[in-house]
Design an enzyme around this catalytic site. Structure first.
Site, PDB file in Angstrom:
ATOM      1  CE  LYS A 106      12.073  18.636 -12.654  1.00 20.26           C
ATOM      2  NZ  LYS A 106      10.965  19.287 -13.376  1.00 20.26           N
ATOM      3  CG  HIS A 152      -1.688  -1.334   1.550  1.00 16.25           C
ATOM      4  ND1 HIS A 152      -2.960  -1.526   0.862  1.00 16.25           N
ATOM      5  CD2 HIS A 152      -1.424  -2.149   2.252  1.00 16.25           C
ATOM      6  CE1 HIS A 152      -3.363  -2.733   1.187  1.00 16.25           C
ATOM      7  NE2 HIS A 152      -2.342  -3.311   1.942  1.00 16.25           N
ATOM      8  CD  GLU A 181       8.968  11.420 -16.381  1.00 15.02           C
ATOM      9  OE1 GLU A 181       8.510  12.233 -17.021  1.00 15.02           O
ATOM     10  OE2 GLU A 181       9.768  11.593 -15.389  1.00 15.02           O
ATOM     11  CB  SER A 216      13.670  21.590 -17.027  1.00 17.86           C
ATOM     12  OG  SER A 216      12.841  22.770 -17.259  1.00 17.86           O
TER      13      SER A 216
END
Ligand code: ARG
Length: 464
Positions: free
Chosen positions: A290, A163, A297, A284
């Site tokens: 970043k 969980h 992804e 970025s």
């Protein structure tokens, strides 16, 4: 690849009184994408021609001419000089037409006892068999790379989650081995699917077989098929083997996607469990700080399209009466894209596994938070004679007290602990350490470092 419109006539033009419009030509053509089947189409034609000659259906001279013409066509395609024509609709008619230009009547005789329906079904099976073999090799390499990573971290402790809450300590090696198991089953599924892909449709002709004395087993042997398809209607019309492959590919990508999700979470500075080598990340354009885990992804995103291709093929098949229908031309783009996506993803992931650096300290301190050894305390009480449900309750009260105080179970004194059960003695402190917790799970499939090392060896032996 660009296919041109030309003034050349279609293969069936004598039957028609007016030509189709350019739009209809484009709509019905498949050469834009099925040109990729050319090497398999040629291999299938050569095996067919050899059999026709062996059976005396065409002459040895015709066979030699077909071989000569096909060799030249292969060279032209390899050199990028082959002219693909949209008017010729698909890869099959393009190659046949060129063959006839090069060798004359032998080219026209090649189609004896055959139809594009069994031809295309054969080409796709040959293509898919090669793709499955590539994917199997890539899965093998990827699993070896994951085994290396698991081996380096057979004793690196991290929190295991259920969980998404800290559950019990595990080792990072054990966690990675979970994926090695998943990709092992994906390999089995690919191999199983290959058995049903590897059967020869050729000889089914358009749908009912042919009047010529063909030898299907001979063609099957030449092309490395295990058997022939035993019903001509089924051979030309069903694409279940491609659907099965897409289902196996969708599961494989689902495993990749789960792993990607974890890599993204682990690399988040809020978690900070791992770093991924710069060559798999991007920056970025606006935020200079970043470093984004683009590869995982994207893999997670591409899983969606592979799942979509499975649904596309299932939907393509479900309404088709026997036998061949033009609908089946739509099987290729989803199948090709599935193969391309899975192949590229595995290639990158096998490389990326070597570019994962583990921040063992961050993993360890996360495992120290969240009462990861609470189950160990309960098991300890059970071993001292308390029924498990009572032990569970005693530990739950101890955890509650720790939460209130803002400390870990291991921070409590013996006297503190004995409030929850008089069975607790000095030996509890070894049990409450992370090392004690993982070392105690010492059985097949458990997280003890000794078991992780055994599991790695077992899989290495299988892969050798
Ligand atoms: N391009 C077609 C396909 O991909 C080849 C078979 C066409 N057969 C036919 N009778 N129209 O399925």
């Amino acid at each position: 690849m660009t296919a041109q419109l030309s003034k050349k006539s279609e293969a069936w033009s004598a039957r028609f009184s007016e030509p189709v419009s350019d739009l209809v030509k484009r709509y019905t053509a498949s050469v834009f994408f099925d040109y990729r089947l050319a090497p398999f189409d040629i291999a299938g034609s050569l095996a067919h021609a050899e059999m026709l000659a062996h059976q005396g259906i065409i002459s040895q001279q015709d066979h030699a001419d077909v071989q000569r013409g096909m060799a030249q066509i292969q060279d032209e395609i390899a050199a990028g000089k082959f002219e693909w024509l949209l008017d010729l609709e698909d890869v099959h008619l393009n190659i046949e037409k060129r063959l006839t230009e090069l060798v004359g009547d032998a080219g026209k005789r090649l189609h004896t006892g055959r139809s594009r329906n069994d031809q295309v079904a054969t080409d796709i099976r040959l293509y898919l068999r090669a793709a499955i073999d590539d994917i199997t090799t890539l899965l093998h390499q990827f699993r070896l790379a994951l085994l290396d990573l698991a081996e380096q971290h057979a004793g690196t402790i991290m929190p295991g989650f259920t969980h998404m809450q800290v559950a019990q300590p595990v080792t990072f090696g054990h966690h990675i081995l979970a994926y090695v198991e998943m990709f092992g089953r994906d390999t089995e599924r690919m191999q199983d699917c290959r058995k049903r892909v590897n059967r020869l449709p050729l000889g089914a002709a358009a749908l009912a077989g042919t009047t010529f004395p063909i030898d299907r087993q001979r063609v099957a042997k030449t092309l490395g098929f295990d058997d022939v398809c035993h019903n001509s209607l089924d051979a030309v019309s069903d694409r279940d083997f491609a659907i099965e492959f897409c289902a196996a590919a969708a599961l494989l990508m689902t495993h990749i996607s789960r792993m990607s999700e974890e890599l993204v979470i682990w690399m988040s500075p809020r978690v900070g469990f791992i770093d991924i080598a710069d060559r798999f990340c991007t920056g970025s354009s606006i935020m200079p700080q970043k470093k984004n885990p683009d590869v995982p992804e994207l893999a997670r995103g591409k899983t969606g399209r592979v799942n979509g291709h499975l649904v596309a093929l299932l939907t393509l098949m479900k309404g088709q009466p026997l036998a061949y229908n033009k609908d089946n031309q739509e099987d290729k783009e989803p199948l090709f894209d599935t193969v391309d996506t899975v192949t590229d993803t595995l290639r990158i992931f096998a490389d990326m596994a070597g570019g994962i650096s583990v921040k063992a300290e961050a993993m360890r301190s996360a495992a120290l938070q969240g009462y990861a050894t609470a189950t160990d305390l309960a098991d300890y009480l059970v071993k001292k004679g308390l029924p498990f449900r009572d032990a569970h309750e005693a530990v739950a009260r101890a955890v509650r007290a720790c939460v209130d105080r803002g400390c870990d179970l291991a921070d409590l004194t013996l006297t503190d602990l004995q409030v929850y059960s008089p069975l607790i003695a000095e030996d509890i402190f070894a049990v409450l350490t992370l090392e004690g917790s993982i070392a105690a799970r010492d059985h097949v499939g458990g997280t003890a470092p000794a078991q992780v090392k055994k599991a790695i060896q077992r899989i290495r032996d299988q892969l050798a």
